[in-house]
Design a protein around this motif. Structure first.
Motif, short mmCIF file in Angstrom:
data_model
loop_
_atom_site.label_atom_id
_atom_site.label_comp_id
_atom_site.label_asym_id
_atom_site.label_seq_id
_atom_site.Cartn_x
_atom_site.Cartn_y
_atom_site.Cartn_z
N LEU A 348 -0.61 -6.86 -6.46
CA LEU A 348 -0.74 -5.99 -5.23
C LEU A 348 0.07 -4.77 -5.29
O LEU A 348 -0.36 -3.60 -4.99
N GLU A 349 1.23 -5.13 -5.86
CA GLU A 349 2.35 -4.04 -5.67
C GLU A 349 2.03 -3.11 -6.57
O GLU A 349 2.00 -1.70 -6.38
N LEU A 350 1.32 -3.33 -8.04
CA LEU A 350 1.25 -2.36 -8.88
C LEU A 350 0.05 -1.54 -8.68
O LEU A 350 0.02 -0.31 -8.65
N VAL A 351 -1.09 -2.31 -7.79
CA VAL A 351 -2.02 -1.52 -7.39
C VAL A 351 -1.97 -0.29 -6.36
O VAL A 351 -2.33 0.66 -6.37
N LYS A 352 -1.10 -0.97 -5.33
CA LYS A 352 -0.78 0.03 -4.08
C LYS A 352 0.26 1.17 -4.56
O LYS A 352 -0.13 2.24 -3.91
N LYS A 353 0.85 0.66 -5.51
CA LYS A 353 2.18 2.00 -5.52
C LYS A 353 1.92 2.83 -6.88
O LYS A 353 2.49 3.81 -6.94
N THR A 354 1.22 2.28 -8.08
CA THR A 354 1.15 2.93 -9.16
C THR A 354 -0.28 3.27 -9.48
O THR A 354 -0.70 3.79 -10.73
N GLY A 355 -1.32 2.81 -8.87
CA GLY A 355 -2.77 3.14 -9.13
C GLY A 355 -3.28 2.58 -10.32
O GLY A 355 -4.42 2.39 -10.54
N THR A 356 -2.44 1.20 -10.53
CA THR A 356 -3.00 0.30 -11.61
C THR A 356 -4.30 -0.54 -11.18
O THR A 356 -4.41 -0.82 -10.07
N LEU A 357 -5.26 -0.59 -12.20
CA LEU A 357 -6.48 -1.43 -11.98
C LEU A 357 -6.02 -2.79 -12.02
O LEU A 357 -5.36 -3.29 -12.86
N PRO A 358 -6.39 -3.91 -11.03
CA PRO A 358 -6.06 -5.13 -10.97
C PRO A 358 -6.45 -5.98 -12.16
O PRO A 358 -7.75 -5.94 -12.68
N SER A 365 -8.74 -5.97 -3.66
CA SER A 365 -9.13 -5.39 -2.20
C SER A 365 -8.02 -4.25 -2.15
O SER A 365 -8.28 -3.45 -0.93
N ALA A 366 -6.87 -4.32 -2.73
CA ALA A 366 -5.81 -3.20 -2.60
C ALA A 366 -6.13 -2.18 -3.16
O ALA A 366 -5.38 -1.00 -2.58
N ILE A 367 -7.38 -1.89 -3.75
CA ILE A 367 -7.56 -0.42 -4.41
C ILE A 367 -8.05 0.49 -3.08
O ILE A 367 -8.89 0.10 -2.39
N ALA A 368 -7.30 1.53 -2.94
CA ALA A 368 -7.58 2.60 -2.09
C ALA A 368 -8.03 3.81 -2.42
O ALA A 368 -8.78 4.59 -1.80
#
Length: 430
Positions: A348-358, A365-368
């Motif tokens: 979740l932290e990687l997705v939110k802060k670095t744009g990583t695909l989960p 759900s964290a992809i914005a």
């Protein structure tokens, strides 16, 4: 991907070309037995040299240390090409870092065949099996797990919507002829169509690989490698299509000497609005913003176009992700770190802060970012997947692909010579 046999000759040749003598290698491997203080030091090699990933990853290492007071993480970060060269040399020397970045495929297989990589099959159950299946695939060798993914994605075109509008392009092209027309319109409007890091070679390889997929269809590159024959008509045709693009002079001035993520490189050219497009992976927006200003809402994404008359489809994807592997005999603390890195909280932290695909399904759900969502949607529709050629193939073959395609782009090799050179190297790789 075929079944590439281990070739230490290939490793040694690449090491010599990189100028990495065995005596210059630093010692790798953590203090597995613990020092007198009872602390285990784990050496972690990665390629996250750009922000925000560099800072986020360092913070995650400190967080793990806080949760595991008797473990210390020593981070070693390198640029992509430097990392590949160093790892080739280390593989030849027979000693790898405790934890190291891997893309899986043929390169990982050679390291496994050399007996240098830890079998994680039993040590990562059941949490490893719960990760996204397509993300796990590159690290499965003979049905055993040798790596844990932290990212998955695909290569596609990232483009500047404002520059497209300036050139009168109302929508991204879906065919190769339409793509070439878009390039012409951009040039007519005084816009540099494409940015390319010619110095680093691997970004240019993406064009030939995708064109080969579009002309020959999914699975053709894997079959060609297994057969050790890239001289078929579709592969030569792929080179012809690329040659036609190069003939339009679409790249930025000085592209043959440009790096990927330097202030004057490929990503910065797009991020600063100096070029309209780049063919790159899902990490592109982050690097564009780190190397340049970033495009914000002007940034868009579209898949590599279909080639008219080709056997490939838009839903056949070229790409891959990032993962971590362990040296054989790595301490339990290294396995614990992989579990920590593959947890829902970390993802979740990687997705939110670095744009990583989960890679953890619950983190989706964290992809914005709408562009990252577009990449994910394209991945969901995938009907065929090909790993990066310089990772899917044995190192010597992958390097030859990069070198030969770079020569084609520079004008020193013909499409037929590219196919012949790759075939020759594949046959020599025994």
């Amino acid at each position: 991907m075929g079944d590439p046999a281990l070739s230490r000759r290939g490793f040694l040749a690449a090491s010599a070309a990189a100028g990495l003598g065995m005596t210059t290698l630093s010692a790798c491997g953590g203090d597995s037995d613990g020092g007198s203080s009872g602390t285990t030091t784990i050496e972690w090699w990665n390629i996250s040299t750009t922000e925000p990933a560099k800072t986020v990853w360092a913070a995650l290492a400190r967080k793990f240390e806080a949760q595991n007071p008797k473990v210390k993480i020593k981070i070693v970060q390198m640029e992509n090409d430097a990392f590949k060269s160093k790892m080739t040399a280390l593989t030849s020397s027979g000693k790898l870092p405790d934890i190291f970045h891997t893309w899986g495929g043929g390169v990982l297989k050679q390291q496994v065949d050399a007996g240098l990589v830890e079998d994680l099959t039993d040590r990562t159950k059941p949490w490893g099996d719960a990760l996204l299946p397509v993300a796990r695939e590159p690290y499965l060798i003979d049905d055993k797990v040798y790596g844990i993914p932290f990212d998955i994605g695909m290569i596609g075109f990232w483009y500047n919507k404002a520059l497209f509008a300036k050139a009168g392009i109302s929508a991204p092209p879906t065919t190769w002829s339409g793509f070439l027309d878009a390039v012409r319109k951009l040039k007519t409007a005084g816009v540099t169509p494409l940015a390319l890091a010619g110095k680093e070679k691997w970004p240019g390889m993406y064009y030939w690989a995708y064109l080969a997929m579009r002309t020959a269809g999914a699975g053709a590159l894997e079959k060609a490698y297994a057969d050790k024959d890239f001289t078929g008509a579709p592969f030569v045709e792929a080179g012809e299509h690329l040659k036609e693009l190069v003939g339009l002079q679409p790249f930025q001035k000085g592209f043959l000497g440009a790096a990927y993520n330097s202030p004057t490189g490929q990503a910065a050219a797009v991020g600063n609005g100096k070029a309209a497009m780049e063919l790159m992976g899902q990490w592109a927006p982050v690097v564009q913003a780190d190397a340049g200003k970033g495009l914000g809402k002007d940034l868009g994404f579209f898949p590599f176009p279909a080639v008219e008359g080709g056997k490939g489809a838009l839903t056949e994807v070229f790409g891959g992700g990032g993962g971590h592997a362990l040296r054989r005999g790595a301490p339990q603390a290294a396995v614990d770190f992989l579990k920590f890195f593959a947890s829902e909280a970390t993802d979740l932290e990687l997705v939110k802060k670095t744009g990583t695909l989960p890679v953890v399904p619950a983190a989706e759900s964290a992809i914005a970012d709408p562009n990252i969502k577009a990449v994910q949607e394209q991945l969901k529709k995938t009907t065929g997947f090909q790993l990066y050629l310089d990772q899917a193939y044995a190192p010597a073959v992958g390097q030859e692909v990069n070198d030969s395609v770079a020569a084609l782009i520079a004008g020193s090799k013909s499409p037929g010579q590219v196919a012949e050179s790759i075939t020759k190297t594949a046959k020599e790789e025994q």
